[in-house]
Design a protein around this motif. Sequence first.
Motif, PDB file in Angstrom:
ATOM      1  N   PHE A 123       0.825  -1.201   0.000  1.00  0.00           N
ATOM      2  CA  PHE A 123       0.000   0.000   0.000  1.00  0.00           C
ATOM      3  C   PHE A 123       0.864   1.257   0.000  1.00  0.00           C
ATOM      4  O   PHE A 123       0.651   2.179  -0.793  1.00  0.00           O
ATOM      5  N   SER A 124       1.844   1.294   0.891  1.00  0.00           N
ATOM      6  CA  SER A 124       2.691   2.492   1.007  1.00  0.00           C
ATOM      7  C   SER A 124       3.487   2.744  -0.279  1.00  0.00           C
ATOM      8  O   SER A 124       3.721   3.894  -0.643  1.00  0.00           O
ATOM      9  N   GLU A 125       3.885   1.693  -0.948  1.00  0.00           N
ATOM     10  CA  GLU A 125       4.590   1.849  -2.221  1.00  0.00           C
ATOM     11  C   GLU A 125       3.671   2.466  -3.277  1.00  0.00           C
ATOM     12  O   GLU A 125       4.089   3.335  -4.046  1.00  0.00           O
ATOM     13  N   LEU A 126       2.421   1.986  -3.310  1.00  0.00           N
ATOM     14  CA  LEU A 126       1.455   2.545  -4.260  1.00  0.00           C
ATOM     15  C   LEU A 126       1.165   4.004  -3.940  1.00  0.00           C
ATOM     16  O   LEU A 126       1.050   4.831  -4.849  1.00  0.00           O
ATOM     17  N   LEU A 127       1.078   4.321  -2.664  1.00  0.00           N
ATOM     18  CA  LEU A 127       0.821   5.696  -2.241  1.00  0.00           C
ATOM     19  C   LEU A 127       1.943   6.626  -2.716  1.00  0.00           C
ATOM     20  O   LEU A 127       1.692   7.748  -3.162  1.00  0.00           O
ATOM     21  N   ARG A 128       3.170   6.154  -2.643  1.00  0.00           N
ATOM     22  CA  ARG A 128       4.309   6.955  -3.127  1.00  0.00           C
ATOM     23  C   ARG A 128       4.335   7.014  -4.652  1.00  0.00           C
ATOM     24  O   ARG A 128       4.627   8.060  -5.233  1.00  0.00           O
ATOM     25  N   ARG A 129       4.043   5.891  -5.294  1.00  0.00           N
ATOM     26  CA  ARG A 129       4.131   5.810  -6.761  1.00  0.00           C
ATOM     27  C   ARG A 129       3.065   6.651  -7.454  1.00  0.00           C
ATOM     28  O   ARG A 129       3.318   7.299  -8.452  1.00  0.00           O
ATOM     29  N   VAL A 130       1.842   6.642  -6.912  1.00  0.00           N
ATOM     30  CA  VAL A 130       0.731   7.378  -7.511  1.00  0.00           C
ATOM     31  C   VAL A 130       0.614   8.722  -6.788  1.00  0.00           C
ATOM     32  O   VAL A 130      -0.216   8.903  -5.902  1.00  0.00           O
ATOM     33  N   ASP A 131       1.463   9.622  -7.164  1.00  0.00           N
ATOM     34  CA  ASP A 131       1.546  10.926  -6.520  1.00  0.00           C
ATOM     35  C   ASP A 131       0.211  11.657  -6.598  1.00  0.00           C
ATOM     36  O   ASP A 131      -0.421  11.693  -7.653  1.00  0.00           O
ATOM     37  N   GLY A 132      -0.223  12.198  -5.464  1.00  0.00           N
ATOM     38  CA  GLY A 132      -1.447  12.989  -5.429  1.00  0.00           C
ATOM     39  C   GLY A 132      -2.674  12.228  -4.958  1.00  0.00           C
ATOM     40  O   GLY A 132      -3.694  12.846  -4.655  1.00  0.00           O
ATOM     41  N   ILE A 133      -2.610  10.913  -4.898  1.00  0.00           N
ATOM     42  CA  ILE A 133      -3.755  10.142  -4.420  1.00  0.00           C
ATOM     43  C   ILE A 133      -3.739  10.142  -2.889  1.00  0.00           C
ATOM     44  O   ILE A 133      -2.678  10.050  -2.269  1.00  0.00           O
ATOM     45  N   SER A 134      -4.918  10.285  -2.302  1.00  0.00           N
ATOM     46  CA  SER A 134      -5.002  10.245  -0.844  1.00  0.00           C
ATOM     47  C   SER A 134      -5.074   8.788  -0.380  1.00  0.00           C
ATOM     48  O   SER A 134      -5.409   7.891  -1.162  1.00  0.00           O
ATOM     49  N   GLN A 135      -4.781   8.567   0.894  1.00  0.00           N
ATOM     50  CA  GLN A 135      -4.897   7.219   1.447  1.00  0.00           C
ATOM     51  C   GLN A 135      -6.317   6.699   1.284  1.00  0.00           C
ATOM     52  O   GLN A 135      -6.528   5.544   0.920  1.00  0.00           O
ATOM     53  N   LYS A 136      -7.286   7.565   1.550  1.00  0.00           N
ATOM     54  CA  LYS A 136      -8.693   7.176   1.452  1.00  0.00           C
ATOM     55  C   LYS A 136      -9.047   6.751   0.024  1.00  0.00           C
ATOM     56  O   LYS A 136      -9.692   5.726  -0.186  1.00  0.00           O
ATOM     57  N   MET A 137      -8.634   7.546  -0.956  1.00  0.00           N
ATOM     58  CA  MET A 137      -8.962   7.236  -2.349  1.00  0.00           C
ATOM     59  C   MET A 137      -8.236   5.981  -2.821  1.00  0.00           C
ATOM     60  O   MET A 137      -8.798   5.165  -3.555  1.00  0.00           O
TER      61      MET A 137
END
Length: 126
Positions: free
Chosen positions: A44-58
């Motif tokens: 999850f944390s890797e995806l959060l970093r990779r997809v810049d601008g997406i919130s945790q909720k989204m």
Amino acid sequence: MLDASARELDPYQAGCPTRRILDLIGGRWTVLIVGALGEGTARFSELLRRVDGISQKMLTQTLRSMERDGLVIRTVTAEVPVKVEYTLSEAGRTLTEPLRALERWSIEHFSGVAASRSEYESRIAG
């Protein structure tokens, strides 16, 4: 070849259930998550970093929708701390090339679209 039930589906009809699938795969975040997971399994944390601008909720909502629709496989490993990884399912992998084509198109046509937008805004402004 389409089976009988697939031939009866028509996304151009308001009540067609395929519209929900089109909404999901046509969404900005789904396109980017499929692209990111097309490179391999990610936490999850890797995806959060990779997809810049997406919130945790989204990210959570989109991954849940993708998992529910069979595009993503969520794997939980009982470790301390718990390890959760996401990977594209077989169906999800079939989306990588069409969505990469959209990604490439957006990059190749960005300047033309931007110029058209600017011209349109100038015309509307008067």
